[in-house]
Motif scaffolding. Structure first.
Motif, short mmCIF file in Angstrom:
data_model
loop_
_atom_site.label_atom_id
_atom_site.label_comp_id
_atom_site.label_asym_id
_atom_site.label_seq_id
_atom_site.Cartn_x
_atom_site.Cartn_y
_atom_site.Cartn_z
N LYS A 1 32.58 18.45 45.99
CA LYS A 1 32.01 17.64 47.07
C LYS A 1 31.68 18.42 48.33
O LYS A 1 30.98 17.91 49.19
CB LYS A 1 32.98 16.52 47.44
N GLY A 2 32.25 19.60 48.48
CA GLY A 2 32.01 20.38 49.69
C GLY A 2 32.80 19.90 50.88
O GLY A 2 32.34 20.00 52.02
N SER A 3 34.00 19.38 50.66
CA SER A 3 34.83 18.85 51.74
C SER A 3 35.27 19.95 52.69
O SER A 3 35.33 21.12 52.34
CB SER A 3 36.06 18.16 51.15
N THR A 4 35.59 19.54 53.91
CA THR A 4 36.03 20.46 54.95
C THR A 4 37.54 20.34 55.15
O THR A 4 38.19 19.51 54.51
CB THR A 4 35.31 20.17 56.28
N PHE A 5 38.08 21.13 56.08
CA PHE A 5 39.51 21.10 56.34
C PHE A 5 39.95 19.72 56.84
O PHE A 5 41.05 19.26 56.52
CB PHE A 5 39.92 22.17 57.36
N ASN A 6 39.11 19.06 57.60
CA ASN A 6 39.46 17.72 58.08
C ASN A 6 39.67 16.76 56.93
O ASN A 6 40.47 15.83 57.03
CB ASN A 6 38.37 17.19 59.02
N ASP A 7 38.95 16.95 55.83
CA ASP A 7 39.07 16.07 54.68
C ASP A 7 40.35 16.34 53.87
O ASP A 7 40.84 15.44 53.20
CB ASP A 7 37.86 16.22 53.75
N ILE A 8 40.85 17.54 53.93
CA ILE A 8 42.03 17.89 53.12
C ILE A 8 43.29 18.09 53.97
O ILE A 8 44.28 18.64 53.48
CB ILE A 8 41.77 19.14 52.26
N THR A 9 43.27 17.66 55.20
CA THR A 9 44.42 17.86 56.09
C THR A 9 45.68 17.23 55.52
O THR A 9 46.76 17.84 55.54
CB THR A 9 44.13 17.29 57.48
N HIS A 10 45.57 16.02 55.00
CA HIS A 10 46.74 15.34 54.43
C HIS A 10 47.34 16.14 53.28
O HIS A 10 48.55 16.38 53.24
CB HIS A 10 46.36 13.94 53.95
N GLN A 11 46.50 16.59 52.36
CA GLN A 11 46.98 17.37 51.22
C GLN A 11 47.60 18.69 51.68
O GLN A 11 48.60 19.14 51.12
CB GLN A 11 45.84 17.65 50.23
N PHE A 12 47.00 19.31 52.68
CA PHE A 12 47.51 20.57 53.21
C PHE A 12 48.90 20.39 53.81
O PHE A 12 49.81 21.19 53.55
CB PHE A 12 46.54 21.13 54.26
N ILE A 13 49.10 19.34 54.57
CA ILE A 13 50.40 19.09 55.21
C ILE A 13 51.46 18.79 54.16
O ILE A 13 52.58 19.31 54.23
CB ILE A 13 50.28 17.94 56.25
N VAL A 14 51.12 17.97 53.17
CA VAL A 14 52.08 17.63 52.12
C VAL A 14 52.46 18.88 51.32
O VAL A 14 53.63 19.11 51.02
CB VAL A 14 51.53 16.52 51.20
N THR A 15 51.48 19.72 50.98
CA THR A 15 51.76 20.93 50.23
C THR A 15 52.59 21.92 51.05
O THR A 15 53.48 22.58 50.51
CB THR A 15 50.45 21.58 49.76
N ALA A 16 52.32 22.01 52.33
CA ALA A 16 53.14 22.86 53.20
C ALA A 16 54.58 22.33 53.23
O ALA A 16 55.54 23.12 53.24
CB ALA A 16 52.56 22.91 54.60
N GLY A 17 54.74 21.02 53.21
CA GLY A 17 56.07 20.42 53.13
C GLY A 17 56.78 20.79 51.83
O GLY A 17 57.98 21.10 51.83
N PHE A 18 56.04 20.75 50.71
CA PHE A 18 56.62 21.19 49.43
C PHE A 18 57.04 22.65 49.50
O PHE A 18 58.10 23.02 49.01
CB PHE A 18 55.61 21.01 48.29
N ALA A 19 56.21 23.49 50.10
CA ALA A 19 56.52 24.91 50.20
C ALA A 19 57.80 25.14 51.01
O ALA A 19 58.66 25.92 50.61
CB ALA A 19 55.34 25.68 50.82
N ILE A 20 57.92 24.44 52.10
CA ILE A 20 59.12 24.56 52.94
C ILE A 20 60.34 24.04 52.19
O ILE A 20 61.41 24.67 52.18
CB ILE A 20 58.92 23.84 54.29
N LEU A 21 60.21 22.90 51.55
CA LEU A 21 61.33 22.29 50.82
C LEU A 21 61.81 23.17 49.69
O LEU A 21 63.01 23.46 49.57
CB LEU A 21 60.91 20.92 50.28
N PHE A 22 60.91 23.62 48.84
CA PHE A 22 61.30 24.41 47.67
C PHE A 22 61.83 25.79 48.05
O PHE A 22 62.70 26.32 47.38
CB PHE A 22 60.13 24.57 46.70
N ASN A 23 61.30 26.38 49.10
CA ASN A 23 61.73 27.73 49.48
C ASN A 23 62.99 27.73 50.35
O ASN A 23 63.63 28.76 50.49
CB ASN A 23 60.60 28.48 50.17
N SER A 24 63.31 26.61 50.93
CA SER A 24 64.52 26.60 51.76
C SER A 24 65.73 26.29 50.92
O SER A 24 66.82 26.68 51.21
CB SER A 24 64.40 25.60 52.90
#
Length: 182
Positions: free
Chosen positions: A159-182
């Motif tokens: 679709k050619g989405s931008t960062f604004n379109d994937i902000t929610h997914q980015f934040i959730v994935t960053a949360g997974f990264a923090i959770l799993f690595n901590s």
């Protein structure tokens, strides 16, 4: 694009989970414990090589297979894809590291990783749409990092989405990264 997410996930989680367990099996973990390095340095030393391998696998899949073989040219920004990939790989490698912490043998690590990955894959929306799942399955699918990576790949590549379109997914994935690595 969804198959590419599956490939990166399987390579990253399996390789990372087996690596630490191998150290336990051959007995070098005790030697590592008495070295003058900090725990975060040891963890980074184990994660960074697989992080680079994951980026390589993604690149081969995106350019070598999707682009050259199937003619799928990403519509969106490649830097956005790779930026999200870096965070996603930290989440998946952290999951592999978490599994290796609790596993005592490579066979046990492979079994646990296979079990967890099968649930994540089947509930990710790769084969069946998430919106058509029952409520309990929808909740499980939202607890899978693969779900968000598949969404992002489809949004950016097709679709050619931008960062604004994937902000929610980015934040959730960053949360997974923090959770799993901590």
């Amino acid at each position: 694009p969804g198959i590419l997410a599956l490939l990166v996930t399987m390579v990253g989680s399996f390789m990372c989970s087996l690596n630490i367990v191998k150290e336990k099996e051959i007995g070098t973990m005790e030697q590592v414990n008495v070295t003058p390095i900090k725990k975060y340095q040891f963890i980074l030393g184990k994660l960074i090589p697989f992080w680079i391998i994951g980026i390589f696998v993604f690149s081969v899949g995106l350019f070598g297979i999707a682009w050259l073989v199937y003619g799928i040219v990403p519509v969106g920004n490649l830097w956005l894809l790779y930026g999200y990939l870096l965070v996603y790989l930290m989440a998946v490698l952290g999951l592999g590291l978490l599994i290796s912490t609790y596993a005592d043998t490579q066979q046990q690590a492979m079994s646990i990783t296979f079990f967890v990955m099968m649930i994540f894959i089947l509930m990710s929306g790769l084969f069946t749409p998430i919106d058509g799942m029952p409520g309990w399955a929808y909740v499980i699918s939202q607890m899978s990092p693969i779900t968000y990576f598949i969404e992002v790949l489809r949004m950016v590549v097709l679709k050619g989405s931008t960062f604004n379109d994937i902000t929610h997914q980015f934040i959730v994935t960053a949360g997974f990264a923090i959770l799993f690595n901590s």
